[in-house]
Structures are given as structure tokens and as C-alpha cells.
Design an enzyme around this catalytic site. Structure first.
Site, PDB file in Angstrom:
ATOM      1  N   LYS A  41       0.844  -1.206   0.000  1.00  0.00           N
ATOM      2  CA  LYS A  41       0.000   0.000   0.000  1.00  0.00           C
ATOM      3  C   LYS A  41       0.877   1.254   0.000  1.00  0.00           C
ATOM      4  O   LYS A  41       2.078   1.175   0.298  1.00  0.00           O
ATOM      5  CB  LYS A  41      -0.900  -0.011   1.236  1.00  0.00           C
ATOM      6  CG  LYS A  41      -0.130   0.088   2.553  1.00  0.00           C
ATOM      7  CD  LYS A  41      -1.020  -0.139   3.763  1.00  0.00           C
ATOM      8  CE  LYS A  41      -0.229  -0.027   5.054  1.00  0.00           C
ATOM      9  NZ  LYS A  41      -1.043  -0.433   6.222  1.00  0.00           N
ATOM     10  N   ARG A 139     -10.439   0.084  14.662  1.00  0.00           N
ATOM     11  CA  ARG A 139     -10.210   0.873  13.447  1.00  0.00           C
ATOM     12  C   ARG A 139     -11.076   0.240  12.358  1.00  0.00           C
ATOM     13  O   ARG A 139     -12.294   0.367  12.421  1.00  0.00           O
ATOM     14  CB  ARG A 139      -8.711   0.877  13.115  1.00  0.00           C
ATOM     15  CG  ARG A 139      -8.331   1.883  12.055  1.00  0.00           C
ATOM     16  CD  ARG A 139      -6.842   1.834  11.705  1.00  0.00           C
ATOM     17  NE  ARG A 139      -6.475   0.640  10.942  1.00  0.00           N
ATOM     18  CZ  ARG A 139      -5.250   0.414  10.457  1.00  0.00           C
ATOM     19  NH1 ARG A 139      -4.260   1.268  10.676  1.00  0.00           N
ATOM     20  NH2 ARG A 139      -4.999  -0.681   9.773  1.00  0.00           N
ATOM     21  N   HIS A 180      -6.049  -7.250  12.778  1.00  0.00           N
ATOM     22  CA  HIS A 180      -4.832  -6.428  12.816  1.00  0.00           C
ATOM     23  C   HIS A 180      -4.550  -6.039  14.268  1.00  0.00           C
ATOM     24  O   HIS A 180      -5.471  -5.706  15.010  1.00  0.00           O
ATOM     25  CB  HIS A 180      -5.074  -5.188  11.952  1.00  0.00           C
ATOM     26  CG  HIS A 180      -3.845  -4.415  11.554  1.00  0.00           C
ATOM     27  ND1 HIS A 180      -2.666  -5.005  11.148  1.00  0.00           N
ATOM     28  CD2 HIS A 180      -3.631  -3.079  11.468  1.00  0.00           C
ATOM     29  CE1 HIS A 180      -1.787  -4.051  10.851  1.00  0.00           C
ATOM     30  NE2 HIS A 180      -2.339  -2.877  11.040  1.00  0.00           N
ATOM     31  N   ARG A 236       1.398 -10.729   7.263  1.00  0.00           N
ATOM     32  CA  ARG A 236       1.045  -9.574   6.426  1.00  0.00           C
ATOM     33  C   ARG A 236       1.986  -8.407   6.705  1.00  0.00           C
ATOM     34  O   ARG A 236       1.564  -7.331   7.104  1.00  0.00           O
ATOM     35  CB  ARG A 236      -0.403  -9.199   6.774  1.00  0.00           C
ATOM     36  CG  ARG A 236      -1.311  -8.877   5.642  1.00  0.00           C
ATOM     37  CD  ARG A 236      -2.744  -8.693   6.115  1.00  0.00           C
ATOM     38  NE  ARG A 236      -2.851  -7.915   7.321  1.00  0.00           N
ATOM     39  CZ  ARG A 236      -3.388  -8.321   8.471  1.00  0.00           C
ATOM     40  NH1 ARG A 236      -3.915  -9.515   8.585  1.00  0.00           N
ATOM     41  NH2 ARG A 236      -3.406  -7.542   9.520  1.00  0.00           N
ATOM     42  N   TYR A 282      14.221  30.422   7.107  1.00  0.00           N
ATOM     43  CA  TYR A 282      13.080  31.172   7.636  1.00  0.00           C
ATOM     44  C   TYR A 282      13.096  31.250   9.158  1.00  0.00           C
ATOM     45  O   TYR A 282      13.306  30.245   9.834  1.00  0.00           O
ATOM     46  CB  TYR A 282      11.775  30.508   7.218  1.00  0.00           C
ATOM     47  CG  TYR A 282      11.466  30.586   5.743  1.00  0.00           C
ATOM     48  CD1 TYR A 282      11.482  31.804   5.069  1.00  0.00           C
ATOM     49  CD2 TYR A 282      11.130  29.431   5.047  1.00  0.00           C
ATOM     50  CE1 TYR A 282      11.173  31.853   3.705  1.00  0.00           C
ATOM     51  CE2 TYR A 282      10.820  29.484   3.695  1.00  0.00           C
ATOM     52  CZ  TYR A 282      10.842  30.692   3.035  1.00  0.00           C
ATOM     53  OH  TYR A 282      10.534  30.742   1.702  1.00  0.00           O
ATOM     54  N   CYS A 329      12.558  24.026   4.377  1.00  0.00           N
ATOM     55  CA  CYS A 329      11.640  24.798   3.540  1.00  0.00           C
ATOM     56  C   CYS A 329      10.919  23.861   2.572  1.00  0.00           C
ATOM     57  O   CYS A 329      11.148  22.656   2.581  1.00  0.00           O
ATOM     58  CB  CYS A 329      12.408  25.858   2.758  1.00  0.00           C
ATOM     59  SG  CYS A 329      13.510  26.856   3.788  1.00  0.00           S
ATOM     60  N   MET A 330      10.082  24.429   1.719  1.00  0.00           N
ATOM     61  CA  MET A 330       9.285  23.579   0.831  1.00  0.00           C
ATOM     62  C   MET A 330      10.154  22.778  -0.134  1.00  0.00           C
ATOM     63  O   MET A 330       9.906  21.592  -0.374  1.00  0.00           O
ATOM     64  CB  MET A 330       8.281  24.429   0.047  1.00  0.00           C
ATOM     65  CG  MET A 330       7.339  23.584  -0.801  1.00  0.00           C
ATOM     66  SD  MET A 330       6.121  24.561  -1.686  1.00  0.00           S
ATOM     67  CE  MET A 330       5.009  25.024  -0.383  1.00  0.00           C
ATOM     68  N   ASP A 331      11.182  23.429  -0.693  1.00  0.00           N
ATOM     69  CA  ASP A 331      11.973  22.794  -1.742  1.00  0.00           C
ATOM     70  C   ASP A 331      13.435  22.623  -1.378  1.00  0.00           C
ATOM     71  O   ASP A 331      14.219  22.147  -2.192  1.00  0.00           O
ATOM     72  CB  ASP A 331      11.944  23.662  -3.017  1.00  0.00           C
ATOM     73  CG  ASP A 331      10.557  24.166  -3.304  1.00  0.00           C
ATOM     74  OD1 ASP A 331       9.704  23.335  -3.618  1.00  0.00           O
ATOM     75  OD2 ASP A 331      10.332  25.391  -3.164  1.00  0.00           O
TER      76      ASP A 331
HETATM   77  C1  PLP Z   1      -0.378  -1.501   6.876  1.00  0.00           C
HETATM   78  C2  PLP Z   1      -0.975  -2.792   7.257  1.00  0.00           C
HETATM   79  C3  PLP Z   1      -0.176  -3.933   7.429  1.00  0.00           C
HETATM   80  C4  PLP Z   1       1.342  -3.878   7.445  1.00  0.00           C
HETATM   81  O1  PLP Z   1       1.769  -3.341   8.672  1.00  0.00           O
HETATM   82  P1  PLP Z   1       3.334  -3.186   9.014  1.00  0.00           P
HETATM   83  O2  PLP Z   1       3.341  -2.707  10.405  1.00  0.00           O
HETATM   84  O3  PLP Z   1       3.885  -2.210   8.037  1.00  0.00           O
HETATM   85  O4  PLP Z   1       3.930  -4.527   8.852  1.00  0.00           O
HETATM   86  C5  PLP Z   1      -0.808  -5.139   7.646  1.00  0.00           C
HETATM   87  N1  PLP Z   1      -2.150  -5.210   7.711  1.00  0.00           N
HETATM   88  C6  PLP Z   1      -2.949  -4.131   7.589  1.00  0.00           C
HETATM   89  C7  PLP Z   1      -4.426  -4.294   7.700  1.00  0.00           C
HETATM   90  C8  PLP Z   1      -2.390  -2.879   7.389  1.00  0.00           C
HETATM   91  O5  PLP Z   1      -3.184  -1.801   7.281  1.00  0.00           O
END
Ligand code: PLP
Length: 392
Positions: A41, A139, A180, A236, A282, A329-331
Site C-alpha cells: 500500500k 479501526r 490487525h 502480512r 526562515y 523549507c518547501m523545496d
Molecule cells: C499496513 C498494514 C499492514 C502492514 O503493517 P506493518 O506494520 O507495516 O507490517 C498489515 N495489515 C494491515 C491491515 C495494514 O493496514
């Protein structure tokens, strides 16, 4: 890994695909008989979605995981055919496109099952879904714990019942149940055990409802590396795939045998002498005590350098360690290099793999955040240069 010298860009990200493949191998070693679903992701945590996914598969990942539907579709459009789970749906999702692309979709609520079943009926196919159980993160997922003490009716019960009826009708097939962790980076925390128990209950509930699950999974990177008993059929991991430690308090990336895959470097744009007391950048939050040389580095917060690391972010210039001087800064940002000889065009390393090079964890510490945020924020203005062979 961080040579920007061959590049026309003022700053760039270098991604070592072989490091990604290596890290997946390390994670497989921890996963036992469970498969590794590499989480890609957020543009593979900033490393580049498609090349990183291919490298993870080359390293032995059995499946890929993404949050957003567009990420899943982008992988399919690039020809990545591996099993793929997408877990963050909203009611506007194009379920037909996900079904046509053979993406497994996570359902957190009955409405998501209905959308997928409707798409499946239209296409005359069966949608593959995984049920997401909330075992205590509060969540995503259907809440699998009692809201009132002793009340056995949970949102997850309702999700399972709905899934079982749509599955009996043939509109969808439930291939997995997953959850999770909230606290996997502290393996001794009581929630780690409590969530494992709640997950076992959720799996039992789904199986008793007649769902024939292929995969049950719970472990992110931290749990994969520290809590092997939670591996079930699949792990995962995300962060560790990219070679960063999810448990920096307990073990560094090197301790875990992980190789950071991302390098970030820039080329000095301006070199100048300034007098003692001259405020820099800045707000003049930094002023040298004596006459010194400052260099201007052409990468800023719009590229992902955290502004919270103003005055603290670690960099390497001409092989020596310095900190950002004054505000990011931004850049661009400025570094006081003292009397070290630095020339325009010299390399500035923000993240690197050499022994003395700054790490994502150091940037995270400097900015008061986690390494996840450091790597995933190096943005699209920075070109990605891929090195290594894995997945090409
Ligand atoms: C992002 C995510 C992961 C991976 O988590 P890490 O801590 O980067 O290993 C696994 N499962 C779900 C649902 C996530 O959102």
C-alpha cells in the site's frame, strides 16, 4: 546506492529491489509454514508500487496486500497476477472493476458484502472476499468483541451470518478471515495475547457458520518478527519488507537481518560563506557562532523531508555527518558544514546504506515520528531509480 551523480535530478530516491527480495526471505524464515503477504500500500511505503511488488514476489511472497482499490487495480493493469487483497472500501467503490480484476476484497460490514455480491451477480461470477474482524484495534473491521459485558451479539457475528447466506447463494466465496494488532511492537503488552484469543474466537465463529476458510491472518511486521505463534496461515508484513525495524526499541534493522531498500540523496545547489551570527533559513532559528560555510540542499518538505526535523534531521555531506541547520523549507534546506570543503554538485545523503549514512529511524527520531512516515512521504516529485535485479 545513493549516487545522484549519474542523474540529472537535483534529488532522487534510489530503491534496491534485491534488498526487498532479501527482506521477504528473512520474513519467510520467521513465518514458518505461513505464507507471506507483502503489503505494498501507499506506493509500497514510498518505494514504488509495481517494481516493489514484483521484487517482493521474486523474494517469495505468496500474495500482495493493499489498502485502496486503485492500488489493486494499478497492480493488475501492470500485469501483476499474484493473489491480491484490498482492505479499505467505501460505498463508492467500483466493485465490478475489482471483481473483473480478480482482486480479493475485505469486508468490514454487511454493506460491503452486498456490493460485492451485486457485482458478482451482474457478472455471473463468484466474488472472493475476506472478512475483517476487529479484535481490539477499533479501526477497520467488524467489531468482534462484546460492546456490553456478556452480550454475545457482535458486529462480526452479523457479518459472518450475512456472508454465510450470500455464500450459500453462490454470489461470493469467503476465502479468509483476518485482523490487525494494535500493539504488536510491544510483544509483551496484554492486548497482543487478548487479540490473538479474540481472533481465534472469530475464526471459530466463521468456521462454525460453515465458511471454508483458506487463510487466517493477523500478523503485521512486528508480530511476524516477535510473535511467531500468531502466524496462522499467512503473515502480512509491510515495513519490514522495505528493510526497516518495526520494533526499533527492541532491535535495529541490522539486528533483524533486514536491509533498508530506500536511499535518498541530493546534490548541493549553493555553497557560500556567511559571517558569525547570520541567521539561517526562515525565522532565523539557527545562527552560527563563527563564520562558516553553508550549503543549500534542493529537497524540502514538499518532497517529504519532515519540517519537524528542522534543526535536527541527519545528513551526510562529503562523507561527514551534519544536521539540518534552521528550518526545512518547501523545496530546500540549509546545512552548516563548518570549514569542510564542499563544492556545488557534491552529494548530500539523507538516507543511505553505507555504514555512516543516516537511517530512516534517525529521521523518525529527529522528527518525532516513526520510520513508516519517513519513507512513505518521500513523494512523487522525486524520481525513483531502481537498482538490483529482483522482479525485473
Ligand atoms: C499496513 C498494514 C499492514 C502492514 O503493517 P506493518 O506494520 O507495516 O507490517 C498489515 N495489515 C494491515 C491491515 C495494514 O493496514
Amino acid at each position: 546506492m545513493s549516487d545522484a551523480g549519474t542523474s540529472p535530478w537535483p534529488a532522487q530516491v534510489t530503491v534496491d529491489l534485491d534488498a526487498i527480495a532479501h527482506n521477504v526471505g528473512v520474513l519467510r524464515g520467521h513465518a514458518g509454514s505461513a505464507g507471506v503477504m507483502a503489503v505494498v500500500k501507499a506506493d509500497a511505503y514510498g518505494h514504488g508500487l509495481v517494481p516493489s511488488a514484483r521484487a517482493a514476489l521474486a523474494g517469495g511472497a505468496a500474495a500482495l496486500g493493499v489498502a485502496q482499490p486503485a492500488e489493486a487495480l494499478a497492480l493488475r493493469q501492470a500485469g501483476v497476477a499474484a493473489p491480491l487483497l484490498c482492505w479499505l472500501l467505501t460505498p463508492s467503490v467500483d466493485a465490478d472493476a475489482l471483481l473483473a480484476a480478480d482482486v480479493q476484497v475485505a469486508a468490514s460490514a454487511p454493506w460491503a458484502l452486498d456490493l460485492l455480491a451485486a457485482a458478482a451477480r451482474r457478472a455471473g461470477r463468484t466474488a472472493q472476499v475476506q472478512l475483517k474482524a476487529d479484535t481490539g484495534l477499533a479501526r477497520g473491521g467488524a467489531f468482534a468483541l462484546p460492546v456490553r459485558p456478556g452480550d454475545p451479539r457482535t458486529d462480526f457475528h452479523a457479518l459472518v451470518r450475512h456472508a454465510a447466506s450470500l455464500s450459500a447463494e453462490g454470489a461470493l466465496r469467503v476465502v479468509g478471515v483476518f485482523s490487525h494488532f494494535a500493539y504488536a511492537d510491544a510483544p509483551e503488552h496484554p492486548t497482543v495475547r487478548a487479540q490473538q484469543e479474540a481472533f481465534a474466537d472469530a475464526v471459530r465463529l466463521a468456521e462454525r457458520a460453515g465458511l471454508d476458510l483458506e487463510v487466517r491472518h493477523l500478523s503485521n511486521s512486528a508480530a511476524t518478527l516477535t510473535t511467531p505463534a500468531a502466524a496462522w496461515d499467512m503473515v502480512r508484513p509491510g515495513l519490514a519488507v522495505y528493510g526497516l525495524s518495526p520494533v526499533p526499541e527492541l532491535a535495529s534493522a541490522a539486528d533483524l537481518g533486514l536491509r533498508p531498500a530506500m536511499g535518498v540523496s541530493a546534490r548541493v545547489a549553493v555553497v557560500k560563506r556567511i559571517p558569525a551570527g547570520q541567521g539561517v533559513s526562515y525565522g532565523h532559528t539557527y545562527a552560527p557562532e563563527r563564520a562558516t560555510t553553508v550549503v543549500d540542499v534542493p529537497i524540502g518538505y514538499a518532497d517529504g523531508v519532515p519540517r519537524h526535523a528542522s534543526g535536527t534531521g541527519p545528513v551526510q555531506v562529503a562523507g561527514r555527518r551534519f544536521r539540518v541547520s534552521g528550518r526545512v523549507c518547501m523545496d530546500q534546506f540549509v546545512v552548516d558544514v563548518g570549514d569542510v570543503a564542499v563544492a556545488t554538485g557534491d552529494e548530500v545523503v539523507l538516507l543511505g546504506d553505507a555504514d555512516e549514512a543516516p537511517t530512516a529511524q534517525e529521521w523518525a527520531d529527529a522528527a518525532g515520528t516513526i520510520s513508516y512516515e519517513i519513507v512513505s512521504r518521500f513523494g512523487p516529485r522525486l524520481p525513483r531509480r531502481y537498482v538490483g535485479e529482483a522482479g525485473r
